[in-house]
Design an enzyme around this catalytic site. Structure first.
Site, PDB file in Angstrom:
ATOM      1  N   ASP A 149      -2.671 -30.307 -13.587  1.00  0.00           N
ATOM      2  CA  ASP A 149      -3.801 -30.207 -13.450  1.00  0.00           C
ATOM      3  C   ASP A 149      -4.196 -28.609 -13.106  1.00  0.00           C
ATOM      4  O   ASP A 149      -3.569 -27.924 -12.151  1.00  0.00           O
ATOM      5  CB  ASP A 149      -4.348 -30.954 -12.049  1.00  0.00           C
ATOM      6  CG  ASP A 149      -5.728 -30.507 -11.692  1.00  0.00           C
ATOM      7  OD1 ASP A 149      -6.405 -30.316 -12.497  1.00  0.00           O
ATOM      8  OD2 ASP A 149      -6.073 -30.865 -10.571  1.00  0.00           O
TER       9      ASP A 149
ATOM     10  N   ASP B 196      -8.994 -30.520  -9.929  1.00  0.00           N
ATOM     11  CA  ASP B 196      -9.815 -31.987  -9.410  1.00  0.00           C
ATOM     12  C   ASP B 196      -9.057 -33.245  -9.474  1.00  0.00           C
ATOM     13  O   ASP B 196      -9.336 -34.143  -9.395  1.00  0.00           O
ATOM     14  CB  ASP B 196     -10.870 -32.311 -10.939  1.00  0.00           C
ATOM     15  CG  ASP B 196     -10.226 -32.545 -12.178  1.00  0.00           C
ATOM     16  OD1 ASP B 196      -8.927 -32.417 -11.987  1.00  0.00           O
ATOM     17  OD2 ASP B 196     -11.134 -32.548 -12.930  1.00  0.00           O
TER      18      ASP B 196
ATOM     19  N   ASP C  43      -4.977 -31.793 -17.065  1.00  0.00           N
ATOM     20  CA  ASP C  43      -5.839 -31.277 -18.247  1.00  0.00           C
ATOM     21  C   ASP C  43      -4.960 -30.472 -19.329  1.00  0.00           C
ATOM     22  O   ASP C  43      -4.096 -30.285 -19.061  1.00  0.00           O
ATOM     23  CB  ASP C  43      -6.891 -30.646 -17.640  1.00  0.00           C
ATOM     24  CG  ASP C  43      -6.474 -29.739 -16.664  1.00  0.00           C
ATOM     25  OD1 ASP C  43      -5.728 -29.031 -16.845  1.00  0.00           O
ATOM     26  OD2 ASP C  43      -7.282 -29.332 -15.509  1.00  0.00           O
TER      27      ASP C  43
ATOM     28  N   ASP D  49      -3.137 -38.801 -30.579  1.00  0.00           N
ATOM     29  CA  ASP D  49      -3.196 -40.246 -30.296  1.00  0.00           C
ATOM     30  C   ASP D  49      -4.402 -40.730 -31.224  1.00  0.00           C
ATOM     31  O   ASP D  49      -5.370 -40.237 -30.767  1.00  0.00           O
ATOM     32  CB  ASP D  49      -3.090 -40.557 -29.153  1.00  0.00           C
ATOM     33  CG  ASP D  49      -2.502 -41.691 -28.577  1.00  0.00           C
ATOM     34  OD1 ASP D  49      -2.347 -42.812 -29.140  1.00  0.00           O
ATOM     35  OD2 ASP D  49      -1.462 -41.817 -27.753  1.00  0.00           O
TER      36      ASP D  49
ATOM     37  N   ASP E 146      -1.994 -45.823 -32.331  1.00  0.00           N
ATOM     38  CA  ASP E 146      -2.000 -47.022 -31.361  1.00  0.00           C
ATOM     39  C   ASP E 146      -1.992 -48.252 -31.989  1.00  0.00           C
ATOM     40  O   ASP E 146      -3.165 -48.602 -32.661  1.00  0.00           O
ATOM     41  CB  ASP E 146      -3.193 -46.720 -30.429  1.00  0.00           C
ATOM     42  CG  ASP E 146      -3.217 -47.529 -29.317  1.00  0.00           C
ATOM     43  OD1 ASP E 146      -2.036 -47.139 -28.346  1.00  0.00           O
ATOM     44  OD2 ASP E 146      -3.980 -48.334 -28.816  1.00  0.00           O
TER      45      ASP E 146
ATOM     46  N   GLU F  30       2.833 -47.055 -33.778  1.00  0.00           N
ATOM     47  CA  GLU F  30       2.930 -48.078 -32.542  1.00  0.00           C
ATOM     48  C   GLU F  30       2.789 -49.456 -32.839  1.00  0.00           C
ATOM     49  O   GLU F  30       1.612 -49.717 -33.365  1.00  0.00           O
ATOM     50  CB  GLU F  30       2.215 -47.526 -31.419  1.00  0.00           C
ATOM     51  CG  GLU F  30       2.863 -48.179 -30.001  1.00  0.00           C
ATOM     52  CD  GLU F  30       1.796 -48.592 -29.259  1.00  0.00           C
ATOM     53  OE1 GLU F  30       2.058 -48.776 -27.948  1.00  0.00           O
ATOM     54  OE2 GLU F  30       0.626 -48.995 -29.755  1.00  0.00           O
TER      55      GLU F  30
ATOM     56  N   HIS G  82       4.199 -44.450 -21.208  1.00  0.00           N
ATOM     57  CA  HIS G  82       3.075 -44.155 -20.331  1.00  0.00           C
ATOM     58  C   HIS G  82       2.909 -45.928 -19.945  1.00  0.00           C
ATOM     59  O   HIS G  82       2.143 -46.078 -19.409  1.00  0.00           O
ATOM     60  CB  HIS G  82       2.028 -43.517 -20.754  1.00  0.00           C
ATOM     61  CG  HIS G  82       1.312 -44.011 -22.016  1.00  0.00           C
ATOM     62  ND1 HIS G  82       2.035 -44.212 -23.244  1.00  0.00           N
ATOM     63  CD2 HIS G  82       0.154 -44.879 -22.086  1.00  0.00           C
ATOM     64  CE1 HIS G  82       1.100 -44.573 -24.189  1.00  0.00           C
ATOM     65  NE2 HIS G  82       0.210 -45.347 -23.460  1.00  0.00           N
ATOM     66  N   ASP G  83       3.334 -46.618 -20.895  1.00  0.00           N
ATOM     67  CA  ASP G  83       3.097 -48.192 -20.576  1.00  0.00           C
ATOM     68  C   ASP G  83       4.531 -48.795 -20.111  1.00  0.00           C
ATOM     69  O   ASP G  83       4.240 -50.331 -19.689  1.00  0.00           O
ATOM     70  CB  ASP G  83       2.875 -48.921 -21.949  1.00  0.00           C
ATOM     71  CG  ASP G  83       1.896 -48.550 -22.770  1.00  0.00           C
ATOM     72  OD1 ASP G  83       0.774 -47.978 -21.871  1.00  0.00           O
ATOM     73  OD2 ASP G  83       1.538 -48.534 -23.802  1.00  0.00           O
TER      74      ASP G  83
HETATM   75  O1  TEU Z   1      -0.404 -50.173 -25.947  1.00  0.00           O
HETATM   76  C1  TEU Z   1      -0.060 -51.273 -26.728  1.00  0.00           C
HETATM   77  C2  TEU Z   1       0.607 -52.306 -26.278  1.00  0.00           C
HETATM   78  O2  TEU Z   1       0.481 -53.588 -26.702  1.00  0.00           O
HETATM   79  C3  TEU Z   1       1.242 -52.787 -24.834  1.00  0.00           C
HETATM   80  O3  TEU Z   1       2.436 -51.617 -24.600  1.00  0.00           O
HETATM   81  C4  TEU Z   1       0.263 -52.613 -23.701  1.00  0.00           C
HETATM   82  O4  TEU Z   1      -0.309 -51.511 -23.203  1.00  0.00           O
HETATM   83  C5  TEU Z   1       0.748 -53.257 -22.453  1.00  0.00           C
HETATM   84  O5  TEU Z   1       1.746 -52.329 -21.906  1.00  0.00           O
HETATM   85  C6  TEU Z   1       0.895 -54.500 -22.641  1.00  0.00           C
HETATM   86  O6  TEU Z   1       1.745 -55.209 -21.365  1.00  0.00           O
HETATM   87  C7  TEU Z   1      -1.243 -49.148 -26.685  1.00  0.00           C
HETATM   88  C8  TEU Z   1      -1.315 -47.849 -25.410  1.00  0.00           C
HETATM   89  O7  TEU Z   1      -0.038 -47.280 -25.546  1.00  0.00           O
HETATM   90  C9  TEU Z   1      -1.738 -48.558 -24.268  1.00  0.00           C
HETATM   91  O8  TEU Z   1      -1.579 -47.363 -23.122  1.00  0.00           O
HETATM   92  C10 TEU Z   1      -3.110 -48.961 -24.272  1.00  0.00           C
HETATM   93  O9  TEU Z   1      -3.544 -49.311 -23.179  1.00  0.00           O
HETATM   94  C11 TEU Z   1      -3.206 -50.016 -25.521  1.00  0.00           C
HETATM   95  O10 TEU Z   1      -2.462 -49.734 -26.391  1.00  0.00           O
HETATM   96  C12 TEU Z   1      -4.679 -50.343 -25.944  1.00  0.00           C
HETATM   97  O11 TEU Z   1      -5.152 -49.220 -26.546  1.00  0.00           O
END
Ligand code: TEU
Length: 568
Positions: A24, A28, A32, A101, A209, A272, A344-345
């Site tokens: 950051d 805030d 960023d 993305d 995505d 993805e 990040h997921d």
């Molecule tokens: O994620 C795709 C997805 O199907 C999964 O990884 C999902 O986010 C989740 O973890 C299922 O349990 C992509 C992005 O990486 C994610 O951050 C978004 O939320 C999603 O698409 C929707 O755009």
């Protein structure tokens, strides 16, 4: 693949920045673009080739930017186009390419396209999204009147009723993320024009995505079928109707023609693709078909899931080997895959597949990294993974921010689940584990912000942070530097053949890579139990240690030890 003919990205390593949690610059509490600019030396020191930037477009932030309301701008939270242009210039000056993305399966429900589409059934953009009447013979809004029984990725149905028109719109993710109708050629052309605009601005490609969900298997009369019921849910599995649907290859070939063909530059496209099979992946990434350069698939991060992602089981090593081995073999001749543990997921790999106790955290993080980076494919480092960042404490429900986690909690508890059990599952599996701020130093808020961070900083940052690791040659960071350097300098790591060894061993993961008479053996102990090497692998007198994660390698493979050996 001959090393001299291999595309540049076979030798590359991608670094993912989730900007909200990276750095950051304006106090805030939200990361960023100015923050990314401040930390470019971190990327240079690590040696990565590509930066994948999670979404920074204007967005209501219902899904942290994966709900876009303007494809051709920067959200003021993150900066402005001038700062973005500066980032492109600075990255290129450092030899790093930038992947944006691309989130075009859906938009935000605040995108002008959707606002128009929603405004009336006769609006010219009505058909840009998936609008359907209630199930035949049922009243709009009645329980079960949704056009299909599909369950959303983010809990509940995939259909939201629009009271004004009495019709439902489709959203595979949150109700604030309506799906675009890719059957409509105007939608496709609008997306391609937007992609060209970013390429003209200097970006080097896209991470796409859920790109294998664009084509829905819609009948000629416009109907969509129900899916099989999901265990323990009121809803069904609609994925047969939207994963790798009938026109997906056509759409991606058209996108390639319209956006990339004939353009000068070293572009990269990453698809993805949740639920993609190896066979499909080969089609998507066969260079002769001109669709995408590599897939980003999910099989290995689903192996510890039971009936859902919230039902977590220990990972069985044989399953991991079978999965990785199948992908290595399936794309050996044609095609290309991404290699990752974290994004990040996903929860943090060191907590999920390693051992984040003080005794083994550093060793298991470096062991997992060695295993991953020595496979064939393009490795991804998710911000903080190179520091051994672990799952966050997230003690109470109020500590969570993620829409998937919060939706799940509401749905599960209202369906009768025990709130304490739901919280326990969130703490293990929530995406928020990956989203706590990057730990730059030991100061309050880990050097991430001077304000109040949007999600709690992991208190372990006093010990686990970048500043402490830069000068320590044994650090997780230093180990990543060596792994990335090894890929850059060794064609055998980039494109060599892969052979799995010991497929049934429960703790030791071993394989060979070979190219033009050069052979590497990689052996990793994914457990705290020592293993005698002599009994495991054939004798290899004269083998030279190229890279290891523990000093003083001897006859025994110690807890979480990883070695890369070159055979004479
Ligand atoms: O994620 C795709 C997805 O199907 C999964 O990884 C999902 O986010 C989740 O973890 C299922 O349990 C992509 C992005 O990486 C994610 O951050 C978004 O939320 C999603 O698409 C929707 O755009």
């Amino acid at each position: 693949m001959l090393p001299e003919e291999a595309p540049w990205w076979t030798r590359a390593v991608v670094y993912q920045v989730y900007p909200r949690s990276f750095m950051d610059s304006d106090g805030d509490g939200i990361g960023d673009l100015g923050g990314v600019l401040q930390r470019l030396d971190h990327l240079t020191a690590l040696g990565v080739d590509v930066l994948w930037l999670s979404p920074v477009y204007p967005s209501p932030q219902a899904d942290n930017g994966y709900d876009i309301s303007d494809y051709q701008g920067i959200d003021p939270l993150f900066g402005d186009l001038a700062t973005f242009d500066r980032l492109v210039t600075e990255l290129h000056a450092r030899g790093i390419t930038l992947l944006m993305d691309l989130v075009v399966n859906h938009t935000s429900d605040q995108h002008p396209w959707f606002l128009e589409s929603r405004s009336s059934p006769t609006n010219p953009k009505r058909d840009w999204y998936w609008w359907r009447p209630p199930r035949p013979g049922m009243a709009a809004g009645a329980p079960g009147a949704e056009p299909t029984n599909w369950q959303s990725f983010f809990s509940g149905p995939t259909w939201e009723l629009d009271e004004a028109s009495g019709e439902y719109y489709l959203h595979l993710f949150d109700r604030r993320q309506p799906d675009l109708n890719w059957e409509n050629p105007q939608v496709r052309q609008a997306v391609y024009a937007m992609m060209r605009w970013w390429l003209d601005r200097g970006v080097d490609g896209f991470r796409m995505d859920v790109i294998n969900m664009l084509s829905k298997d819609v009948a000629p009369d416009g109907s969509l079928p129900d899916g099989p019921p999901l265990p323990g849910s009121a809803w069904g599995d609609g994925s047969a109707s939207y994963l790798c649907g009938p026109r997906i290859h056509e759409f991606l070939q058209e996108m390639h023609r319209e956006v990339f063909a004939g353009r000068d530059g070293a572009f990269l496209t990453v698809g993805e693709m949740p639920g993609v099979t190896v066979e499909q992946a080969r089609l998507f990434t066969d260079p002769a078909r001109a669709e995408v350069d590599m897939v980003f698939q999910f099989e290995h991060v689903g192996l510890d899931h039971g009936t859902s992602k919230w039902d977590v089981h220990p990972l069985r090593m044989r399953d991991l080997k079978a999965s990785f081995g199948r992908w290595q073999a399936g794309l050996a001749e044609v095609g290309w895959n991404s290699l990752y543990w974290d994004n990040h997921d996903q929860p943090r790999a060191v907590s999920r597949f390693g051992d984040d106790s003080p005794r083994y955290r550093r060793d298991s993080a470096t062991c997992l990294a060695t295993l991953l980076h020595l496979h064939r494919g393009t490795p991804y480092v998710y911000q903080g993974e190179e520091l051994g960042m672990a799952n966050a404490p997230l003690p109470t429900l109020a500590d969570f921010r993620d829409v998937e986690s919060l939706n799940h909690s509401v749905h599960a508890v209202s369906a009768g689940a025990d709130a304490a059990e739901v919280l326990a599952a969130l703490r293990v599996a929530s995406r928020d584990n990956a989203r706590t701020p990057v730990q730059w130093d030991a100061s309050p808020n880990a050097g991430f912000t001077t304000g109040t961070p949007w999600i709690g900083v992991n208190p372990d940052h006093t010990e686990w942070n970048a500043a402490a690791q830069y000068t320590d040659p044994a650090s997780v960071f230093a180990h990543h530097v060596r792994l990335i350097e090894l890929r850059h300098t060794s064609p055998v790591v980039a494109v060599g053949d892969f052979t799995m060894l010991l497929p049934d061993h429960d703790e030791v993961y071993a394989f060979t890579r070979s190219l033009d008479g050069e052979s590497l053996v990689v052996v990793c102990n994914l457990s705290a139990t020592p293993h005698d090497l002599a009994g495991l692998l054939p004798e290899a007198p004269g083998a030279e240690l190229v890279l290891g994660n523990l000093a003083d390698a001897g006859p025994e493979l110690r807890a979480w030890e990883a070695r890369v050996l070159r055979l004479p």
